[in-house]
Design a protein around this motif. Structure first.
Motif, PDB file in Angstrom:
ATOM      1  N   LEU B 379     -13.630  37.997 -78.956  1.00  0.00           N
ATOM      2  CA  LEU B 379     -13.140  37.421 -79.937  1.00  0.00           C
ATOM      3  C   LEU B 379     -11.655  36.919 -79.633  1.00  0.00           C
ATOM      4  O   LEU B 379     -11.032  36.067 -79.825  1.00  0.00           O
ATOM      5  CB  LEU B 379     -12.697  38.390 -81.383  1.00  0.00           C
ATOM      6  N   ILE B 380     -11.149  37.905 -78.440  1.00  0.00           N
ATOM      7  CA  ILE B 380      -9.822  37.358 -78.044  1.00  0.00           C
ATOM      8  C   ILE B 380      -9.736  36.416 -76.862  1.00  0.00           C
ATOM      9  O   ILE B 380      -9.276  35.418 -76.537  1.00  0.00           O
ATOM     10  CB  ILE B 380      -8.701  38.212 -77.786  1.00  0.00           C
ATOM     11  N   GLY B 381     -10.578  36.769 -75.888  1.00  0.00           N
ATOM     12  CA  GLY B 381     -10.731  36.399 -74.408  1.00  0.00           C
ATOM     13  C   GLY B 381     -11.499  34.960 -74.781  1.00  0.00           C
ATOM     14  O   GLY B 381     -11.358  34.056 -74.151  1.00  0.00           O
ATOM     15  N   GLY B 382     -12.532  34.881 -75.692  1.00  0.00           N
ATOM     16  CA  GLY B 382     -13.426  33.909 -75.639  1.00  0.00           C
ATOM     17  C   GLY B 382     -12.546  32.746 -76.260  1.00  0.00           C
ATOM     18  O   GLY B 382     -12.655  31.813 -75.200  1.00  0.00           O
ATOM     19  N   PRO B 383     -12.055  32.537 -77.258  1.00  0.00           N
ATOM     20  CA  PRO B 383     -11.372  31.471 -77.611  1.00  0.00           C
ATOM     21  C   PRO B 383     -10.277  31.174 -76.571  1.00  0.00           C
ATOM     22  O   PRO B 383      -9.879  29.779 -76.373  1.00  0.00           O
ATOM     23  CB  PRO B 383     -10.512  31.857 -78.910  1.00  0.00           C
TER      24      PRO B 383
END
Ligand SMILES: Nc1ncnc2c1ncn2[C@@H]1O[C@H](COP(=O)(O)OP(=O)(O)O)[C@@H](O)[C@H]1O
Ligand SMILES: [Mg+2]
Lengths: 297, 440
Positions: B379-383
């Protein structure tokens, strides 16, 4: 002597009953669910509370265990070590903690997502908290907590053996079949080392074999642990077989109290169990059976 | 049952009805969202209508739903039994291997060839959310208290550090416990009145509390400098030794201490290890406390509060400890956030942050420590990795959440390891008592 029996009391038995209920009344708005009920429950004895659905049996339990505040009445528990305690004045969670009143629920309430063993360990929460200085000793990895936990596990194992669930110890409680859930709930209550055990329809939904196992278990608890048992039960034949004393409720009122033999013959009880409307619906042979047994659910 | 059958078998009629209903909902939504567009006109704003686009959208919904109904009929979904023991065992083995591997990877990361400044910055961000997720997991995952205002404690921690460091010149290490203690105190202050509430009510009150803290931060200008925020927050130093490119001749700096050349990345690497250690401490604490009476009482409370009361567990105190300890870890994370950014303002502590942290906990699989790490990375790294998508980033974020919830409704790694097993207990007890048994 079972390993976890409470310390034997002195030779001169105390004359007072373990639990004394006086003028217990519980109103919900206009509805009087329990109406001026008074009875006594001895220690080392099984006291059955019977009565048709909606008679107010569960409400009596809820008052005793602090879930409801009684509208009127005094509930005195003569604790073997702490003396007389007035349950109606105590905050809900302190009744099991201080007065040693444990209960089960009509609709089984387990910690479903936790394992069977964990259920039994949680039941010993207060003792473990005490032993671990509110968990700090455990956080620091002190031996004191490890020893307390080992003792808690041994107690849990004893009760697992008693209710025949040792092989299921590491199962999730929710995955147990219904009858085993009921037994686990009793084991959990016993792990909290109560002086009074309140069982709300423990035989409901059990098959005859499980039901007779349950009776043997209850008699065993009474005779070995020498604690008081309050038993709500629908099935008259069960009640007659194992209880030392019976209290009959109907529409919130207490219509009889006494030994099984007395209660069975009590005309008020027979009337309550075979109300005029009901025996018209019953096939005649069933009604005859019920009358012979002295009633039935 | 004998109602007019329009055409085809009953399931198809039902499906068409269902699709029509969905199309109607889509129509209601699409008219204002797609159908009307404001445009600049010479005389001011004008409305442009785009009915064909609305028609296309509604048609898409209708056809899509219908296809779904047909697909469901042709390939009926397998009834999902409660997680089978085989799957649970497989997940358990996977987690047992993954945990140590992930920690080893995290420890080595700064020295891997691809770990440039950008990768480290993203990793620090992810680790901050991992720590926040683990902290919130104590409240939501273990104790089962739905807290929508968790960011408030993060803010308390950040402002405590900023104010104590700026006004009293305290070091990061001195401020860390203060920030944790203050956040925990706020947790207890909030907890007292609201922990009687259950479920949705608790969620709403905590949400309100989170917003309240932000509003106070905006308006209490004399202390917090209002919406302009606090800048010039002391940057972290290496246990008293600053990261300074050109230290005074008689003072030391990190690079002179170790006799290496100065590089700005040294501070980033230090920050990386700082948050890694803080996060791992949170994890260690959680793993430990789960096996202690308090932790077990939290989980029991989540399972059945009434049963807890019938066993003499004080629900209020138990909930308060969960709330306070969860808040404390948010306070630690807040301090780290402040020292890393060097600047904080109320803008950093909006409800969206609470929602993201909660999403990490829920998507990770309530109570699963490894699941939270995976969810935070996704959720944080992906975007971060798909920055090119620009304004579609949030859409990707939402889509990802929906996908995870469809694929694994109970979270990525929803399984629970019992805190004690009779079998294991017997083994360790025997091992411990054996030497004693040989003593006469
Ligand atoms: N919390 C409550 N609020 C209102 N009425 C209640 C409540 N609890 C019990 N009652 C009512 O009290 C009566 C007795 O219920 P209960 O004690 O559950 O009967 P039973 O003997 O079957 O256990 C019922 O009429 C029930 O509807
Ligand atoms: Mg009942």
């Amino acid at each position: 002597m079972p390993p976890f029996a409470p310390a034997a009391r002195g030779g001169n038995e105390q004359p007072t009953a373990l639990l004394k209920v006086e003028h217990l009344t519980m109103r919900f708005g206009g509805l009087v669910a329990v109406d001026d009920v008074s009875f006594e429950a001895p220690d080392a004895g099984i006291t059955a509370i019977i009565g048709p659905n909606g008679a107010g049996k569960t409400t009596v339990f809820n008052c005793l265990t602090g879930f409801y505040k009684p509208s009127v009445g005094r509930l005195t528990l003569s604790h073997p070590r702490r003396g007389p305690l007035y349950l109606e004045r105590m905050e809900g969670f302190r009744i099991p903690q201080v007065a040693g009143v444990a209960r089960t629920f009509q609709n089984v309430r387990l910690f479903g997502g936790m394992s069977v063993l964990e259920n039994l360990i949680v039941a010993q929460h207060n003792e473990l908290m005490h032993a671990s200085f509110f968990s700090l000793a455990g956080l620091l990895g002190l031996g004191r907590y490890r020893r307390a936990e080992a003792k808690a596990v041994e107690r849990a194992r004893y009760w697992l053996d008693r209710v025949g669930l040792t092989a299921r110890a590491d199962w999730d409680a929710a995955n147990l079949p219904y009858g085993e859930q009921r037994r686990l709930e009793i084991a959990r209550a016993m792990c909290s080392q109560p002086v009074l055990l309140c069982l709300d329809e423990p035989a409901a939904g059990l098959n005859p074999r499980e039901s007779s196992d349950l009776n043997r278990l209850l008699i065993g608890i009474r005779d070995e642990q020498r604690i008081g048992i309050l038993l709500i039960e629908h099935d008259m034949s069960v009640v007659m077989g194992i209880s030392d004393k019976i209290v009959v409720l109907d529409h919130g009122r207490q219509i009889a109290e006494g030994e099984p033999r007395q209660v069975r013959a009590d005309p008020a009880v027979i009337r309550a169990y075979l109300g005029e409307d009901e025996d018209e619906d019953l096939p005649p042979e069933v009604a005859r059976d019920l009358a012979r047994d002295g009633g039935g659910a | 049952m004998s109602g007019a059958r329009l055409f085809g078998p009953a399931w198809l009629t039902e499906g068409v009805k269902e699709a029509l209903l969905q199309a109607l909902v889509a129509l209601i939504l699409a008219v204002p969202l797609i159908g009307l567009k404001t445009v600049q006109e010479p005389g001011g704003l004008g409305l442009q209508t785009r009915w064909p686009a609305v028609a296309i959208a509604v048609a898409c919904v209708f056809v899509g739903r219908l296809l779904l109904v047909i697909a469901r009929h042709v390939w009926p979904p397998r009834p999902k039994a409660a997680q089978s023991p085989v799957v649970a065992a497989r997940i358990r083995r996977f987690v047992r291997l993954l945990g140590p591997a992930a920690i080893a990877f995290a420890l080595l990361l700064p020295f891997l060839p691809f770990a440039d400044r950008y990768v480290l910055d993203v990793s620090i961000l992810v680790l901050t959310y991992v720590m926040l997720g683990w902290g919130l997991n104590i409240v939501v995952g273990l104790a089962g208290l739905l807290d929508l205002g968790y960011v408030a404690f993060y803010a308390v921690g950040a402002y405590s550090y900023a104010l104590f460091a700026a006004n009293f010149g305290l070091s990061f290490w001195a401020c860390l416990p203060i920030a944790g203690a203050l956040a925990a105190t706020f947790g207890i202050l909030l907890g007292f009145p609201v922990l009687r509430l259950r479920g949705d009510y608790l969620a709403i009150v905590t949400l309100g509390f989170g917003e309240m803290i932000r509003v106070i931060l905006i308006n209490w200008s004399s202390l917090t400098n209002g919406p302009r925020g606090i800048s010039g927050i002391p940057r972290p130093d290496f246990f008293g030794v600053p990261f300074n490119p050109s230290p005074a001749p008689d003072a030391s700096a990190f690079h002179t201490l170790f006799g290496i050349a100065y590089s700005p990345i040294q501070r980033v690497i230090f920050l990386y290890y700082l948050i890694l250690v803080l996060a791992l401490l949170t994890n260690l604490f959680t793993l430990r406390i789960r096996k202690l009476p308090v932790g077990r009482a939290w989980e029991a409370l989540r399972e059945d509060e009434i049963a807890c009361r019938s066993l003499g567990i004080n629900p209020t105190n138990t909930k308060l400890t969960a709330f306070a300890i969860g808040a404390m870890f948010a306070g630690f994370a807040g301090s780290f956030f402040a020292t890393r950014q060097g600047f904080i303002s109320p803008e950093s502590f909006t409800f969206l942050e609470s929602a993201i942290i909660l999403a990490i906990v829920v998507l990770g699989g309530m109570g699963s420590q490894v699941g939270i790490v995976i969810a935070a990375i996704v959720l944080i790294g992906g975007p971060e990795l798909v920055r090119e998508l620009e304004e579609y980033r949030m859409l990707a974020f939402g889509g990802l959440m929906v996908l995870i919830m469809v694929w694994r409704p109970r979270g990525l790694l929803a399984f629970r390891e019992p805190t004690i097993r009779l079998a294991d207990f017997d083994r360790t007890a025997r091992a411990r008592s054996e030497p004693a048994a040989t003593v006469p």
